[in-house]
Design an enzyme around this catalytic site. Sequence first.
Site, mmCIF file in Angstrom:
data_model
loop_
_atom_site.group_PDB
_atom_site.id
_atom_site.type_symbol
_atom_site.label_atom_id
_atom_site.label_comp_id
_atom_site.label_asym_id
_atom_site.label_seq_id
_atom_site.Cartn_x
_atom_site.Cartn_y
_atom_site.Cartn_z
ATOM 1 N N CYS A 103 0.820 -0.968 -0.210
ATOM 2 C CA CYS A 103 0.062 -0.009 0.071
ATOM 3 C C CYS A 103 0.991 1.093 0.073
ATOM 4 O O CYS A 103 0.268 2.415 -0.508
ATOM 5 C CB CYS A 103 -0.915 0.064 1.226
ATOM 6 S SG CYS A 103 -2.221 -1.283 1.363
ATOM 7 N N CYS A 137 -2.835 -1.355 10.505
ATOM 8 C CA CYS A 137 -2.436 -1.684 9.249
ATOM 9 C C CYS A 137 -2.462 -3.249 9.366
ATOM 10 O O CYS A 137 -2.944 -4.108 8.166
ATOM 11 C CB CYS A 137 -1.137 -1.156 8.791
ATOM 12 S SG CYS A 137 -1.431 0.380 7.918
ATOM 13 N N HIS A 204 12.216 17.991 34.714
ATOM 14 C CA HIS A 204 12.295 18.256 33.023
ATOM 15 C C HIS A 204 12.000 19.631 32.688
ATOM 16 O O HIS A 204 12.163 20.173 31.639
ATOM 17 C CB HIS A 204 11.824 17.259 32.252
ATOM 18 C CG HIS A 204 12.498 15.843 32.543
ATOM 19 N ND1 HIS A 204 13.621 15.609 32.089
ATOM 20 C CD2 HIS A 204 11.812 14.787 33.064
ATOM 21 C CE1 HIS A 204 13.840 14.334 32.378
ATOM 22 N NE2 HIS A 204 12.719 13.738 32.955
ATOM 23 N N CYS A 245 10.472 6.319 33.966
ATOM 24 C CA CYS A 245 10.742 7.623 34.696
ATOM 25 C C CYS A 245 9.922 7.404 36.038
ATOM 26 O O CYS A 245 10.174 7.798 36.906
ATOM 27 C CB CYS A 245 10.099 8.792 33.757
ATOM 28 S SG CYS A 245 11.489 9.640 33.336
#
Lengths: 284, 160
Positions: A103, A137, A204, A245
């Site tokens: 595809c 898929c 972070h 984490c």
Amino acid sequence: MKNQKILGLIGLTAACSIGFGAIAGPADDSLVINGETEIVTKTTAPAYIDGLSEIYSGWHFREADTRVMQADDFDNPGMLGVEAAKDVWSEVDGSEGKACASCHDDPASMAGVRTQMPKFNEAKGTMYTMEMYINDCRTERMGAEAWGWDDSDMINMTALISSVSRGLPMSVAVDGPAAPFWEQGKEMYYTRYGQLELSCANCHEDNYGNYIRADHLSQGQINGFPVYRLKSADLSSIHNRFKGCIRDTRAETFKPGSPEFIALELYVASRGNGLSVEGPSVRN
Amino acid sequence: MKRAALLGLALPLVLSTAVYASEVAPLDVSYDDAGAVAVSLSGVTGDAVAGKEVMTSRGLGNCVACHAVTALADVPFHGEIGPPLDGAGSRWSEAELRGIVANSKMTFEDSMMPSFYKTKGYIRPGDAFTGKAAEGDELPPLLTAQQIEDVVAYLMTLKE
């Protein structure tokens, strides 16, 4: 490149002589892959991210030799996963006699896909990550078995599909049907989980560039996923990293593929909108 | 507590039982308005040498993961998340240090520092670092009462 490597070593030596072995802040460096693909590794933060003004790829927080490794596909161990997935791409599997290539032709046709992930899937009525599209898929078009979230076939395929988007800017949608998922992810980002009571933001957002023991904290950006981790010598998915984490906060973690991690992936991806896709990147 | 005290009476020769009786359980710690804890958590004087071990061991307090301490320069990789601890013993009293180590959030409201003598009130508490859910209502504290006293004793040696 060599000059940067030497500079990095000089920097390290200087820091060690002080005694704490730490160089704070993101490295002042720039990334061009294979001498041709320019990577945006720092840019202005999206307007809807209150806690950051500049966003940096995790690449800036790694040592010089790790940074150099990612600049050449022959040195990047993550590219072995990409090569393995290229073979699978054209292998027929399942009851319908199809391969990915049946595809989608060449993997290069997937350029741009990674920049949109995760994305609200209108037909399914929910948020979809790349893993989920790949499995749809396989099960619906190929009649093949679904892959597990962290199966090597799956991670390699996400590495291949990411690799053809390298250099394109991440641009996940955060509004419309994505909005409630984004809000859920944001809520999680600021939740202090576990006995150590740490949120994603504690490390972070508030402390990127600083060291926790020998770990140089990054902004936790996910534009480089899947990442080849030198520590474990394999490719790691976004959700696997999230799991690690949260586990490290001494919390009950969430499962890869869980609704919580899908929402968190959307939110964290949106914090990196504007950074180039880097996957597969090289990290510690 | 009552049980331990009774046991202490029944077995007056078992010294460790008597010691245990004067230990303050995590849920019974009394913090003052500023977050300080006046009374020793273990009832036993802290040992600064043992405290140094707790400060530097990854499996224990691992204080240097976030705080730099010049006096511990022989231990590699000090963090830079929290303030350096040089001179902590001059800046703070023993009661204030005890309160900060036991539960820093009683002193600094939004501190990122973990609470080392707290057993309840967590979001998704886990069974140590396994990633699995914790069992039971209360977690074991990150450090024992004596380990906290030992750390406080060590911090008190860090004079300006």
